[in-house]
Enzyme design. Structure first.
Site, short mmCIF file in Angstrom:
data_model
loop_
_atom_site.label_atom_id
_atom_site.label_comp_id
_atom_site.label_asym_id
_atom_site.label_seq_id
_atom_site.Cartn_x
_atom_site.Cartn_y
_atom_site.Cartn_z
N HIS A 8 36.10 14.51 62.21
CA HIS A 8 34.76 14.57 61.47
C HIS A 8 34.82 14.10 60.04
O HIS A 8 35.90 14.08 59.41
CB HIS A 8 34.06 16.04 61.37
CG HIS A 8 34.89 17.02 60.63
ND1 HIS A 8 34.79 17.06 59.28
CD2 HIS A 8 35.67 17.93 61.00
CE1 HIS A 8 35.67 17.78 58.86
NE2 HIS A 8 36.05 18.53 59.91
N GLU A 79 37.83 23.63 65.68
CA GLU A 79 39.05 23.83 64.52
C GLU A 79 39.69 25.19 64.84
O GLU A 79 39.33 26.05 65.28
CB GLU A 79 38.44 23.63 63.27
CG GLU A 79 39.51 23.88 62.11
CD GLU A 79 40.52 22.74 61.98
OE1 GLU A 79 41.42 22.88 62.94
OE2 GLU A 79 40.65 22.06 61.03
#
Length: 192
Positions: A8, A79
């Site tokens: 990202h 994550e």
């Protein structure tokens, strides 16, 4: 099969170095610009499947990269769960644990390296069965762990792979043999 691992774009916490696992923060203005640049960099690639982490920073990067149509949310792309270390910087953690290493020690009340390794392996197994070009939008530490597991290394070795925001990496095979996993491209990002 080529697996495009896309991290990202920039967030406020990626700038400050704070561990961002469960905290769902947006991209910065620069992060959004970099995500739009990904659309330009990837426009010539035809993707057969697209998967994204459920976190908004990954989903927004996917959207701005113009790959969100038909993209599927994949919880295993989230994550690392930093537990008690969520929002803390490595330097802050090392004040009380001088020899702490995420990839060796994990996080109290969060995920251990074994947990992350198992999650990466659960993700890799079905991905290997797919054909064509596959895009996955994920995060820095989990992306590093995913790459290590792709080539058969323990998660502890992921500490040696740097992964910048809005970067593209390609995990595939040498000689197109599924027996020879390889990293074809690593951490390709815009110039600073």
């Amino acid at each position: 099969m080529n697996l495009y691992l896309i991290r990202h774009g920039e967030t406020a916490w990626s700038i400050s170095g704070q561990h961002t696992g469960r905290t769902d923060i947006p991209l910065t203005t620069r992060g959004e610009q970099d995500a739009r640049t990904l659309a330009e960099r990837l426009h010539a690639v035809r993707f057969d499947r697209v998967f994204t982490s459920p976190r908004q920073r990954a989903r927004r990067t996917c959207e701005l990269a113009a790959l969100n149509v038909g993209a599927q949310i994949e919880p295993n792309l989230a994550e690392w769960d930093y537990g008690d270390y969520e929002g803390k910087r490595s330097a802050d953690i090392r004040e009380s644990r001088p020899d702490w290493n995420l990839f060796r020690d994990g996080c109290p009340h969060g995920e251990s390296p074994v947990d992350v390794s198992d999650r990466a392996d659960r993700l890799i197994a079905p991905l290997r069965a797919l054909q064509g070009n596959i895009a996955v939008f994920s995060h820095g530490h989990f992306g590093r762990a995913l790459a290590a597991r792709w080539i058969g290394l323990p998660v502890s070795q992921a500490q040696h792979f740097v992964l910048s925001t809005a970067s593209v990496s390609i995990l595939s095979y040498e000689h197109h043999s599924t027996e020879e996993s390889a990293i074809v491209l690593w951490n390709a990002s815009r110039l600073a």
